[in-house]
Design a protein around this motif. Structure first.
Motif, PDB file in Angstrom:
ATOM      1  N   ARG A  23      57.469   3.591   8.229  1.00 25.01           N
ATOM      2  CA  ARG A  23      57.117   3.112   7.373  1.00 25.01           C
ATOM      3  C   ARG A  23      57.301   3.172   5.764  1.00 25.01           C
ATOM      4  O   ARG A  23      58.220   3.123   5.020  1.00 25.01           O
ATOM      5  N   GLU A  24      55.855   3.968   5.772  1.00 23.35           N
ATOM      6  CA  GLU A  24      55.558   3.408   3.588  1.00 23.35           C
ATOM      7  C   GLU A  24      56.612   4.541   3.862  1.00 23.35           C
ATOM      8  O   GLU A  24      56.895   4.824   2.523  1.00 23.35           O
ATOM      9  N   LEU A  25      57.088   5.484   4.567  1.00 21.73           N
ATOM     10  CA  LEU A  25      57.384   6.939   3.901  1.00 21.73           C
ATOM     11  C   LEU A  25      59.091   6.137   3.280  1.00 21.73           C
ATOM     12  O   LEU A  25      59.720   6.429   2.335  1.00 21.73           O
ATOM     13  N   VAL A  26      59.445   5.255   4.375  1.00 20.08           N
ATOM     14  CA  VAL A  26      60.862   4.806   4.514  1.00 20.08           C
ATOM     15  C   VAL A  26      60.379   4.476   3.548  1.00 20.08           C
ATOM     16  O   VAL A  26      61.834   4.052   2.016  1.00 20.08           O
ATOM     17  N   ARG A  27      59.892   3.256   2.770  1.00 20.46           N
ATOM     18  CA  ARG A  27      59.420   2.040   1.515  1.00 20.46           C
ATOM     19  C   ARG A  27      59.482   2.727   0.346  1.00 20.46           C
ATOM     20  O   ARG A  27      60.146   2.701  -0.321  1.00 20.46           O
ATOM     21  N   GLN A  28      58.783   4.319   0.260  1.00 19.49           N
ATOM     22  CA  GLN A  28      59.163   5.125  -0.952  1.00 19.49           C
ATOM     23  C   GLN A  28      60.319   5.961  -1.338  1.00 19.49           C
ATOM     24  O   GLN A  28      60.989   4.996  -2.063  1.00 19.49           O
ATOM     25  N   ARG A  29      61.388   6.129  -0.198  1.00 23.42           N
ATOM     26  CA  ARG A  29      62.201   6.384  -0.525  1.00 23.42           C
ATOM     27  C   ARG A  29      63.363   5.230  -0.851  1.00 23.42           C
ATOM     28  O   ARG A  29      64.386   6.145  -1.743  1.00 23.42           O
ATOM     29  N   ILE A  30      63.254   4.453  -0.373  1.00 20.36           N
ATOM     30  CA  ILE A  30      64.157   3.199  -1.065  1.00 20.36           C
ATOM     31  C   ILE A  30      63.615   2.206  -2.670  1.00 20.36           C
ATOM     32  O   ILE A  30      64.673   2.716  -2.927  1.00 20.36           O
ATOM     33  N   CYS A  31      62.593   2.654  -2.738  1.00 17.49           N
ATOM     34  CA  CYS A  31      61.979   2.535  -4.472  1.00 17.49           C
ATOM     35  C   CYS A  31      63.039   3.584  -5.324  1.00 17.49           C
ATOM     36  O   CYS A  31      62.840   3.746  -5.950  1.00 17.49           O
ATOM     37  N   GLU A  32      63.012   5.175  -4.498  1.00 14.97           N
ATOM     38  CA  GLU A  32      62.905   6.272  -5.072  1.00 14.97           C
ATOM     39  C   GLU A  32      64.663   6.633  -5.283  1.00 14.97           C
ATOM     40  O   GLU A  32      65.659   5.874  -6.396  1.00 14.97           O
ATOM     41  N   ILE A  33      65.519   5.587  -4.560  1.00 15.13           N
ATOM     42  CA  ILE A  33      66.853   5.813  -3.667  1.00 15.13           C
ATOM     43  C   ILE A  33      67.897   4.511  -4.268  1.00 15.13           C
ATOM     44  O   ILE A  33      68.918   5.137  -4.494  1.00 15.13           O
ATOM     45  N   CYS A  34      67.639   3.925  -3.409  1.00 10.22           N
ATOM     46  CA  CYS A  34      67.875   2.632  -3.533  1.00 10.22           C
ATOM     47  C   CYS A  34      67.056   1.152  -3.854  1.00 10.22           C
ATOM     48  O   CYS A  34      67.482   0.399  -2.954  1.00 10.22           O
ATOM     49  N   PRO A  35      66.626   0.814  -4.706  1.00  9.01           N
ATOM     50  CA  PRO A  35      65.570  -0.155  -5.005  1.00  9.01           C
ATOM     51  C   PRO A  35      66.735  -1.879  -5.213  1.00  9.01           C
ATOM     52  O   PRO A  35      65.136  -2.458  -4.688  1.00  9.01           O
ATOM     53  N   HIS A  36      67.711  -1.671  -5.407  1.00  9.87           N
ATOM     54  CA  HIS A  36      68.303  -2.990  -5.061  1.00  9.87           C
ATOM     55  C   HIS A  36      69.271  -3.365  -5.127  1.00  9.87           C
ATOM     56  O   HIS A  36      70.225  -3.894  -4.995  1.00  9.87           O
ATOM     57  N   ILE A  37      69.668  -2.735  -3.231  1.00  8.73           N
ATOM     58  CA  ILE A  37      70.223  -2.869  -2.387  1.00  8.73           C
ATOM     59  C   ILE A  37      70.055  -3.332  -1.388  1.00  8.73           C
ATOM     60  O   ILE A  37      71.721  -4.033  -0.817  1.00  8.73           O
ATOM     61  N   LEU A  38      69.124  -3.362  -0.805  1.00  9.14           N
ATOM     62  CA  LEU A  38      68.719  -3.479   0.227  1.00  9.14           C
ATOM     63  C   LEU A  38      68.740  -4.708   0.796  1.00  9.14           C
ATOM     64  O   LEU A  38      68.768  -5.433   1.968  1.00  9.14           O
ATOM     65  N   GLY A  39      68.097  -5.362  -0.238  1.00  7.53           N
ATOM     66  CA  GLY A  39      68.081  -6.728   0.040  1.00  7.53           C
ATOM     67  C   GLY A  39      66.682  -7.063   0.686  1.00  7.53           C
ATOM     68  O   GLY A  39      65.555  -6.258   0.856  1.00  7.53           O
ATOM     69  N   ALA A  40      66.704  -8.403   1.413  1.00  2.00           N
ATOM     70  CA  ALA A  40      64.874  -8.187   2.426  1.00  2.00           C
ATOM     71  C   ALA A  40      64.635  -6.896   3.339  1.00  2.00           C
ATOM     72  O   ALA A  40      66.002  -7.492   4.417  1.00  2.00           O
ATOM     73  N   ALA A  64      72.330  -9.537  -2.560  1.00  2.00           N
ATOM     74  CA  ALA A  64      71.205  -9.930  -2.081  1.00  2.00           C
ATOM     75  C   ALA A  64      72.143 -10.022  -0.524  1.00  2.00           C
ATOM     76  O   ALA A  64      72.424 -10.084  -0.463  1.00  2.00           O
ATOM     77  N   GLY A  65      71.199 -10.418   0.523  1.00  2.00           N
ATOM     78  CA  GLY A  65      71.405  -9.475   1.260  1.00  2.00           C
ATOM     79  C   GLY A  65      69.717  -8.819   2.855  1.00  2.00           C
ATOM     80  O   GLY A  65      68.649  -9.743   2.003  1.00  2.00           O
ATOM     81  N   MET A  66      69.732  -8.563   3.833  1.00  2.00           N
ATOM     82  CA  MET A  66      69.101  -8.102   4.564  1.00  2.00           C
ATOM     83  C   MET A  66      69.231  -6.404   4.917  1.00  2.00           C
ATOM     84  O   MET A  66      70.677  -6.818   5.876  1.00  2.00           O
ATOM     85  N   CYS A  67      68.463  -5.744   4.969  1.00  2.00           N
ATOM     86  CA  CYS A  67      68.738  -5.024   6.118  1.00  2.00           C
ATOM     87  C   CYS A  67      67.739  -4.789   7.297  1.00  2.00           C
ATOM     88  O   CYS A  67      66.186  -4.822   6.519  1.00  2.00           O
ATOM     89  N   SER A  68      68.418  -4.029   7.911  1.00  2.00           N
ATOM     90  CA  SER A  68      67.042  -3.868   9.270  1.00  2.00           C
ATOM     91  C   SER A  68      67.128  -2.793   9.948  1.00  2.00           C
ATOM     92  O   SER A  68      68.097  -2.026   9.782  1.00  2.00           O
ATOM     93  N   ILE A  69      66.031  -2.321   9.809  1.00  2.00           N
ATOM     94  CA  ILE A  69      65.680  -0.634   9.854  1.00  2.00           C
ATOM     95  C   ILE A  69      65.209   0.096  10.867  1.00  2.00           C
ATOM     96  O   ILE A  69      63.687  -0.666  11.400  1.00  2.00           O
ATOM     97  N   PHE A  70      65.468   0.613  11.564  1.00  2.00           N
ATOM     98  CA  PHE A  70      65.227   0.620  12.817  1.00  2.00           C
ATOM     99  C   PHE A  70      64.589   2.581  12.810  1.00  2.00           C
ATOM    100  O   PHE A  70      65.076   3.415  12.570  1.00  2.00           O
ATOM    101  N   LEU A  71      63.710   2.407  13.102  1.00  2.00           N
ATOM    102  CA  LEU A  71      62.353   3.569  13.494  1.00  2.00           C
ATOM    103  C   LEU A  71      62.317   4.373  14.230  1.00  2.00           C
ATOM    104  O   LEU A  71      61.292   3.881  15.422  1.00  2.00           O
ATOM    105  N   ALA A  72      62.605   5.779  15.122  1.00  2.00           N
ATOM    106  CA  ALA A  72      62.257   6.408  16.230  1.00  2.00           C
ATOM    107  C   ALA A  72      60.553   6.228  16.005  1.00  2.00           C
ATOM    108  O   ALA A  72      59.903   6.488  17.302  1.00  2.00           O
ATOM    109  N   ASN A  73      60.141   6.356  14.469  1.00  2.00           N
ATOM    110  CA  ASN A  73      58.437   6.379  15.112  1.00  2.00           C
ATOM    111  C   ASN A  73      58.257   5.691  13.909  1.00  2.00           C
ATOM    112  O   ASN A  73      58.155   5.640  12.936  1.00  2.00           O
ATOM    113  N   ILE A  74      57.236   3.547  14.125  1.00  2.00           N
ATOM    114  CA  ILE A  74      56.911   3.088  13.449  1.00  2.00           C
ATOM    115  C   ILE A  74      55.904   3.993  11.819  1.00  2.00           C
ATOM    116  O   ILE A  74      55.942   3.500  10.861  1.00  2.00           O
ATOM    117  N   ALA A  75      55.107   4.324  12.314  1.00  2.00           N
ATOM    118  CA  ALA A  75      54.424   5.458  11.370  1.00  2.00           C
ATOM    119  C   ALA A  75      55.098   6.085  10.043  1.00  2.00           C
ATOM    120  O   ALA A  75      54.892   6.051   8.523  1.00  2.00           O
TER     121      ALA A  75
END
Length: 431
Positions: A80-97, A67-78
């Protein structure tokens, strides 16, 4: 046993792992590998980074019971949904909040991240995504958005909250939207059995921080919202030393972002143990932010310079966003190198063993070398190399992220924060 890879490897990852009671914790920062930054499009950079983070986490034993937290810095906030999807596909239980922050990495990468995670075999760790509970098309209330992640071990409960945001609220303006964001955070905490008074650290990302709003400024409106929301909250009463008399507020960073909205992330602590100390630290060379005069903000910023949490032989120090300020005045205008030196001097004085002892936490030595993870917010990209030279000289081999972000005063060119970890001195361990 401590394990560390504090300089970025060829995959763009740096990390540090060490014991924390019966659990283990890891601080990690990362960007896509250099070849991906140079050659890959943004979606491929996201995939490269997340796959490399997953590989390190699995190698170090942080892929389950974490459990923990992850801060993701994006050059283009648009993105965000792409990154959320990739997190679910690649590492859904690792990054925490997870919190998505609209700040561009200075390297030119599309994405960078900072992860703090805990792992234990005999512990309880979980993540809940509150935003998924509120996706009805007719639901436009001031609802809690975001994620929470909770670690339970050694009779302690650590709350990690991310992405507290008023995205669907009808509220307009920095004050009103900041108030809604704080209410979202309060809801996230309450759902996990925490109270606002247990906050030890917050991050507030405010779009267009110093932009005028009416006859005032957006940062000043944020401070007014925070003051009103924190009114009469007895922060950390259970954790403070008996003789503590100073005002108590969480450590915090209030920093600019490329979006126009506000988002909050936070850490809180709950325990029934009587040997855990959490105490705010103030710098003897700086006026406490909550005592600033009205020339800086009609309602002073309600945060402490740092928060120290001492548990058995370990002390974690959460350093708030720190700039080139002594007393309450900005120093070295238009000199980014000297501002960086002054900022690091301020942090060194703040986390020193002498200052810890002055606040009732005895037996620890601490310096800049004890920083495990650092963020450097750079106002002007043209100042980057001067700022980076100072940081790399004074913070050698410490995992660091550099992003472009506005700072709360026009004349301030850099702001630095971090997390330090130190152990009791050997002579104290003998007792």
């Amino acid at each position: 046993m401590r394990q560390t890879f504090r300089q970025k490897n060829e995959q763009g990852i740096a990390y540090s792992v060490f014991p924390f009671g019966s659990a283990r914790q890891m601080f990690l920062v990362g960007e896509p590998a250099e070849h991906a930054i140079k050659q890959a499009d943004p979606p491929e950079q996201v995939k490269n980074l997340l796959e490399n983070v997953k590989s390190v986490c699995e190698e170090q034993g942080f892929s389950k019971n974490t459990a923990g937290m992850c801060s993701i810095f994006l050059a283009n906030i648009a993105m965000r949904e792409l990154v959320r999807q990739r997190i679910c596909e690649i590492c859904p239980h690792i990054l925490g909040a997870v919190t998505f922050i609209p700040q561009a990495p200075v390297s030119g990468a599309s994405i960078a991240l900072e992860l703090w995670t805990m792992h234990g075999n005999e512990t309880h760790f979980f993540v809940e995504d509150k935003s998924e509970e509120h996706n009805k098309p007719d639901d436009f209330g001031d609802r809690p958005l975001g994620q929470s992640s909770v670690a339970e071990f050694d009779d302690m409960r650590w709350f990690f909250g991310g992405r507290a945001s008023p995205e669907t609220s009808a509220a307009i303006g920095a004050y009103a939207r900041s108030q809604v964001a704080f209410r979202c955070l309060d809801d996230l905490m309450a759902d996990e059995g925490f109270q606002l008074g247990q906050l030890i650290r917050t991050w507030i990302y405010q779009g267009h921080l110093v932009l005028a709003e009416g006859d005032t400024q957006r940062y000043k409106e944020l401070n007014r919202a925070r003051t009103d929301f924190f009114e009469d909250i007895p922060f950390l009463d259970y954790f403070l030393p008996e003789d503590h008399t100073q005002s108590v507020y969480p450590a915090s960073t209030g920093i600019g972002a490329d979006d126009f909205d506000v988002v909050i992330s936070a850490i809180a602590l709950d325990t029934t143990r009587d040997d855990v100390i959490a105490v705010p630290l103030e710098n003897p060379n700086q006026t406490s932010a909550f005592d600033y005069g009205t020339e800086y903000s009609p309602q002073s910023p309600k945060f402490s310079r740092a928060m120290a949490v001492a548990v058995e032989d370990t002390c974690l120090i959460f350093v708030s966003g720190t700039a080139s300020i002594t007393n309450s005045e900005s120093r070295h205008p238009e000199d980014p190198a000297k501002q960086t030196e002054q900022t690091l001097d301020n942090i060194a004085d703040l986390i020193s063993g002498n200052n810890l002892a002055r606040h009732g936490i005895e037996g620890f030595a601490c310096g800049l070398e004890n920083l495990e993870s650092v963020r450097v917010y750079v106002k002007r990209r043209s100042d980057l190399e001067l700022i980076r030279e100072v940081c790399e000289r004074r913070l050698p081999a410490i995992p660091t992220i550099y992003t472009i972000a506005d700072v709360c005063r026009e004349e301030l060119l850099v702001e630095i924060e971090g997390i330090a970890v130190t152990k009791l001195k050997p002579e104290q361990l003998a007792h």
